[in-house]
Design an enzyme around this catalytic site. Structure first.
Site, PDB file in Angstrom:
ATOM      1  CG  HIS A 238      -2.993   2.544  -8.127  1.00 22.39           C
ATOM      2  ND1 HIS A 238      -3.037   3.614  -6.836  1.00 22.39           N
ATOM      3  CD2 HIS A 238      -4.217   1.776  -7.881  1.00 22.39           C
ATOM      4  CE1 HIS A 238      -4.357   3.619  -6.320  1.00 22.39           C
ATOM      5  NE2 HIS A 238      -4.842   2.391  -6.793  1.00 22.39           N
TER       6      HIS A 238
ATOM      7  CD  GLU B 178      -5.152   4.857  -9.317  1.00 26.51           C
ATOM      8  OE1 GLU B 178      -5.366   4.239 -10.020  1.00 26.51           O
ATOM      9  OE2 GLU B 178      -5.746   5.119  -8.517  1.00 26.51           O
TER      10      GLU B 178
ATOM     11  NE  ARG C  82      -3.901   0.164   0.669  1.00 31.91           N
ATOM     12  CZ  ARG C  82      -4.534  -0.402  -0.326  1.00 31.91           C
ATOM     13  NH1 ARG C  82      -4.973   0.367  -1.293  1.00 31.91           N
ATOM     14  NH2 ARG C  82      -5.480  -1.258  -0.037  1.00 31.91           N
TER      15      ARG C  82
ATOM     16  NE  ARG D  88      -3.106  -4.659  -6.683  1.00 31.64           N
ATOM     17  CZ  ARG D  88      -3.947  -4.100  -5.968  1.00 31.64           C
ATOM     18  NH1 ARG D  88      -3.566  -3.026  -5.331  1.00 31.64           N
ATOM     19  NH2 ARG D  88      -5.080  -4.413  -5.713  1.00 31.64           N
TER      20      ARG D  88
ATOM     21  CG  ASP E  35     -12.938   5.198  -6.968  1.00 27.61           C
ATOM     22  OD1 ASP E  35     -11.792   5.389  -7.815  1.00 27.61           O
ATOM     23  OD2 ASP E  35     -12.881   4.099  -6.263  1.00 27.61           O
TER      24      ASP E  35
HETATM   25  C1  BG6 Z   1      -8.278   2.839  -7.490  1.00 30.13           C
HETATM   26  C2  BG6 Z   1      -9.637   2.356  -7.442  1.00 30.13           C
HETATM   27  O1  BG6 Z   1      -7.686   2.721  -8.571  1.00 30.13           O
HETATM   28  O2  BG6 Z   1      -7.671   1.989  -6.488  1.00 30.13           O
HETATM   29  C3  BG6 Z   1     -10.403   2.214  -6.316  1.00 30.13           C
HETATM   30  O3  BG6 Z   1     -10.207   3.396  -8.504  1.00 30.13           O
HETATM   31  C4  BG6 Z   1      -9.647   1.508  -5.501  1.00 30.13           C
HETATM   32  O4  BG6 Z   1     -11.770   2.057  -6.500  1.00 30.13           O
HETATM   33  C5  BG6 Z   1      -8.349   1.752  -5.277  1.00 30.13           C
HETATM   34  O5  BG6 Z   1     -10.110   1.500  -4.094  1.00 30.13           O
HETATM   35  C6  BG6 Z   1      -7.225   1.012  -4.245  1.00 30.13           C
HETATM   36  O6  BG6 Z   1      -7.760  -0.227  -4.548  1.00 30.13           O
HETATM   37  P1  BG6 Z   1      -6.678  -1.219  -3.817  1.00 30.13           P
HETATM   38  O7  BG6 Z   1      -7.103  -2.867  -4.504  1.00 30.13           O
HETATM   39  O8  BG6 Z   1      -5.208  -1.138  -3.819  1.00 30.13           O
HETATM   40  O9  BG6 Z   1      -7.401  -1.533  -2.540  1.00 30.13           O
END
Ligand code: BG6
Length: 307
Positions: free
Chosen positions: A174, A282, A78, A104, A218
């Site tokens: 991302h 992103e 994260r 990922r 979002d």
């Molecule tokens: C974003 C999405 O790209 O990633 C969101 O648009 C999502 O909907 C976010 O919540 C995080 O995703 P993840 O899978 O890393 O929790």
């Protein structure tokens, strides 16, 4: 751990670059690449090909990392720059397949490292299809991730169709950006663009004001290359008194995401108040902005991040 130590020793023997780049044991023993070339420092985990830090000399960190990030083999990290590939978001047909694809959560291989004449450092990672990837996505491919670290951070993700059939590929870089205070920040470069509001039944809306974030956001902005931007976004941060510039190519869709309070609380790997100091912008190939690659064709999604 012994196996990981041996892997790190072998990587250093083959790819380390004096005064530029070396390998070391990261969180939970996962191998990571450390770059320090006098222009900037950066850190990349082979797990996910994941950039977890970028800091130009004399500046604060540019990327946000969750202090609660999990560093586990096969799990998404994260923060930083997760590589989303070969699909963005939920899988179109099979909801049991992993959200945001498998790049990922897969360990990448190192293909080259280079000290460039201008002082920058380049690291190239790669991934090919395996029985495990075929179980999720039945195509032959070669994927490369080229990371160039200087005053700016350049990231290039190249998909190559090495099979006999056309395939369709989506994804995203991302990126989680570090900001001083989400309520003292705005994003420029998407004015006039249409977006899909993922929090309002995927309704299509138009961006008619500067983007400031005061609630969960979002959104997937689309047709961004052609109609409403010149390929550069700016994060204006009135708390840290800086701007972050994001220039991208190979992308006509851009996702802006901030989980805000409730969603932050619901995520185990995200601090409750973490939403105040981050925003995701992103560089994407999402929704209709996917690419159909014939055998032998390639597509590169790239972004350059600078202060
Ligand atoms: C974003 C999405 O790209 O990633 C969101 O648009 C999502 O909907 C976010 O919540 C995080 O995703 P993840 O899978 O890393 O929790």
């Amino acid at each position: 751990m012994v196996k990981q130590q041996k892997q790190i020793e072998a990587l250093n023997a083959r790819f380390a670059l004096t005064d530029h780049l070396w390998f070391q044991s990261g969180e939970n023993g996962l191998p990571k690449v450390q770059i320090d070339n006098g222009l900037a420092t950066a850190e990349v985990y082979l797990q996910g090909g994941h950039i977890t830090a970028f800091q130009p000399q004399g500046s604060e960190p540019v990327l946000w990392m969750s202090p609660q990030a999990q560093f586990q083999s096969g799990k998404a990290i994260r923060g930083g720059v997760p590589v989303i590939w070969p699909w963005f978001g939920a899988h179109a047909i099979d909801k049991h397949k992993p959200q945001h694809g498998f790049a990922r959560t897969t360990e990448w291989q190192v293909s080259t490292t280079k000290a460039l004449p201008d002082g920058r450092t380049q690291l190239q990672l790669q991934m090919q299809d395996t029985p495990a990837t075929h179980a999720l996505w039945p195509h032959a491919f070669a994927l490369s991730l080229t990371i160039t670290v200087g005053k700016a951070l350049k990231i290039e993700l190249t998909s190559h169709n090495t099979g006999e059939q056309v395939f369709t590929v989506g994804g995203a870089l991302h990126s989680y950006f570090a900001i001083g205070d989400v309520e003292q920040m705005h994003i420029d470069g998407l004015f006039g663009c249409n977006y899909i509001d993922q929090l309002d039944g995927n309704r299509i809306k138009q961006q008619n004001e500067i983007i400031g974030i005061r609630q969960e956001v979002d959104r997937i902005y689309f047709d961004t290359e052609d109609t409403c931007t010149e390929g550069v976004y700016t994060i204006f941060d009135a708390q840290l008194l800086r701007q972050i510039y994001i220039k991208r190519t190979g992308s006509r869709s851009t996702v802006v995401w901030n989980p805000w309070k409730n969603k932050a609380k619901a995520m185990a790997d995200f601090p409750d108040d973490g939403y105040q100091r981050m925003v995701c912008i992103e560089t994407a190939n999402a929704v209709d902005d996917v690419r159909h690659l014939a055998p032998g064709e390639t597509h590169t999604l790239s972004q350059i991040i600078s202060l």
